[in-house]
Design a protein around this motif. Sequence first.
Motif, short mmCIF file in Angstrom:
data_model
loop_
_atom_site.label_atom_id
_atom_site.label_comp_id
_atom_site.label_asym_id
_atom_site.label_seq_id
_atom_site.Cartn_x
_atom_site.Cartn_y
_atom_site.Cartn_z
N GLU A 15 0.84 -1.20 0.00
CA GLU A 15 0.00 0.00 0.00
C GLU A 15 0.88 1.25 0.00
OE1 GLU A 15 -1.97 3.40 1.01
OE2 GLU A 15 -0.79 2.46 2.62
N GLN A 16 0.54 2.19 -0.87
CA GLN A 16 1.43 3.30 -1.19
C GLN A 16 1.82 4.13 0.03
OE1 GLN A 16 0.25 6.77 -3.90
NE2 GLN A 16 1.21 5.32 -5.30
N GLY A 17 0.86 4.47 0.86
CA GLY A 17 1.16 5.31 2.01
C GLY A 17 2.18 4.68 2.94
N LYS A 18 2.03 3.39 3.21
CA LYS A 18 2.96 2.69 4.11
C LYS A 18 4.37 2.67 3.51
CE LYS A 18 -0.60 -0.54 5.76
NZ LYS A 18 -0.99 -1.98 5.75
N VAL A 19 4.46 2.29 2.24
CA VAL A 19 5.78 2.12 1.60
C VAL A 19 6.51 3.46 1.51
CG1 VAL A 19 6.94 1.52 -0.57
CG2 VAL A 19 5.10 0.06 0.32
N LEU A 20 5.81 4.50 1.05
CA LEU A 20 6.46 5.80 0.86
C LEU A 20 6.81 6.45 2.19
CD1 LEU A 20 4.38 7.16 -2.15
CD2 LEU A 20 6.72 6.30 -2.19
N SER A 21 5.95 6.30 3.19
CA SER A 21 6.26 6.86 4.51
C SER A 21 7.54 6.27 5.08
CB SER A 21 5.10 6.61 5.49
OG SER A 21 3.97 7.34 5.12
N LYS A 22 7.69 4.96 4.91
CA LYS A 22 8.89 4.29 5.43
C LYS A 22 10.14 4.79 4.70
CE LYS A 22 10.85 -0.28 6.37
NZ LYS A 22 10.65 -1.76 6.26
N PHE A 23 10.06 4.94 3.37
CA PHE A 23 11.22 5.40 2.62
C PHE A 23 11.58 6.84 2.98
CE2 PHE A 23 13.18 7.18 -1.32
CZ PHE A 23 14.32 6.40 -1.32
N ILE A 24 10.59 7.69 3.14
CA ILE A 24 10.86 9.09 3.49
C ILE A 24 11.44 9.20 4.90
CG2 ILE A 24 9.75 11.32 3.92
CD1 ILE A 24 7.95 10.62 1.46
N ASP A 25 11.02 8.31 5.79
CA ASP A 25 11.66 8.26 7.11
C ASP A 25 13.14 7.93 6.97
OD1 ASP A 25 9.30 8.90 8.39
OD2 ASP A 25 8.82 6.85 8.96
N GLU A 26 13.46 7.02 6.04
CA GLU A 26 14.88 6.68 5.79
C GLU A 26 15.63 7.91 5.27
OE1 GLU A 26 16.49 3.82 6.22
OE2 GLU A 26 15.08 2.13 6.08
N LEU A 27 15.02 8.65 4.34
CA LEU A 27 15.69 9.84 3.81
C LEU A 27 15.91 10.86 4.91
CD1 LEU A 27 13.87 10.48 0.38
CD2 LEU A 27 16.02 9.27 0.79
N ARG A 28 14.89 11.07 5.73
CA ARG A 28 15.00 12.07 6.80
C ARG A 28 16.12 11.70 7.77
NH1 ARG A 28 10.25 11.61 8.46
NH2 ARG A 28 9.26 13.31 7.34
N ALA A 29 16.21 10.41 8.11
CA ALA A 29 17.28 9.97 9.02
C ALA A 29 18.65 10.21 8.41
CB ALA A 29 17.08 8.51 9.37
N LEU A 30 18.77 9.97 7.09
CA LEU A 30 20.05 10.20 6.41
C LEU A 30 20.41 11.68 6.41
CD1 LEU A 30 19.64 7.83 3.32
CD2 LEU A 30 21.07 7.45 5.35
N VAL A 31 19.44 12.54 6.14
CA VAL A 31 19.69 13.97 6.11
C VAL A 31 20.10 14.49 7.48
CG1 VAL A 31 18.59 16.22 5.81
CG2 VAL A 31 18.23 14.43 4.11
N LEU A 32 19.43 14.02 8.50
CA LEU A 32 19.75 14.48 9.85
C LEU A 32 21.11 13.94 10.31
CD1 LEU A 32 16.28 14.06 11.60
CD2 LEU A 32 17.39 16.18 10.90
N GLY A 33 21.50 12.78 9.72
CA GLY A 33 22.78 12.19 10.13
C GLY A 33 23.96 12.66 9.33
N VAL A 34 23.70 13.39 8.24
CA VAL A 34 24.81 13.86 7.38
C VAL A 34 25.52 15.05 8.00
CG1 VAL A 34 25.35 14.87 5.16
CG2 VAL A 34 23.78 12.97 5.29
#
Length: 409
Positions: free
Chosen positions: A390-409
């Motif tokens: 389901e689109q909302g679940k999949v995209l939310s999880k990926f964007i959480d990954e991006l946000r974690a990467l940005v905050l960790g850079v």
Amino acid sequence: MRVVVWGINYAPEITGIAPHNVALCEFLERNGHDVEMVTTFAYYPAWRKRDEDQHELFRTDQVNGVLVHRCWHFVPRRVSAWKRIMHEGTFVFTSTLRILLLERPDIYVIASPPLLLGMAVWFVGKLKRAPFVFHVQDLQPDAAVGLGMLKPGALTRALYWLEAFAYQHALRVSGISEEILDAFRRKAVPKQKLILFPNAIALPNNDEIPPRGHFRARYHFAADDFLAIYAGNLGIKQGLTLLLDAAELLRGDEKIRIVIAGDGAARDSLEKETRVRNLSNVSMLPLQFGEDYKELLVDADVSLITQQSGSGNAFFPSKLLVTLAYSSPVITVADEGSALARVVADGKFGTNVIPDKPELLANVLRESARNRQQLPERGRAGRIYIERFEQGKVLSKFIDELRALVLGV
């Protein structure tokens, strides 16, 4: 978070990678992120640009709130290995020039293929001091070698070198299936770099599913015709000649009809071969859009999803998600052990046939036509299976990954 997505396919294309790039960009925009897309002028799957785009070099559109920067690229009338390289290379060149003029993002997301984007984004990222995620929809060198489109040699070695370069320099490498992640591991990509980012689907509500009969009426199919429908890209990787071979074996089964609805590099040859063989049980229809496509899925007794042998065990065709969302049972053609064959067995929503065996496909179609009453249960099993995508679940999880990467850079 500011994100630039960089890939060769986007709306108004409706098949292949484009819908997934659109879903990512529009989900980012709806959730308050600053997102821009760098892409081409639409060309796929017909392999020709629209008339209004023919002489454009660069243009910026706004599509559902997303800024879409379009860049000229070469589109060959007939696709070959070298023309494909020129096609992708020109896009990488012009889009690199365009992306250098954009404001620095927090992170780039690359949709691959093309592989050469890995080197381009590394160069841009060095200048802009921004990291990138390399998202793989298809293992391009593996598929090209497996299909015999490329022979071992200097070009093949160069493609594998570009692949390794992208994986080495990416902050993360994501793929659409567990099989692709397994391939990354075999290619020595560190485990901590890997992200599973499957293609996703917006599941339709009951009131969004059209009633049966409209597609059949539009194309004059009888209510009791057994429709086995292939819809989408007509390319080399799909191995669609197998459908014509099976149709020859089904000449005596008057109610079984094979429908091929789509566009792509192989369309002309398929139409010609259908005429030469006088296959009256095969119907070649245009690519179906929007509501017409939904009506096709609802009226199909079975949906056909095919892969030529050697196209890659990790490849996961995104059309499967849409097909199952509308509760259409499937007959797939894929190598044993492939991602596609595995999910069909796991989900119990269809039957897989190994490639290059038209007699097996013909027998499965006959058996399915004789036992139509069992097909709705397979359709329901498919709808249940894809709830995990389901689109909302999949995209939310990926964007959480991006946000974690940005905050960790």
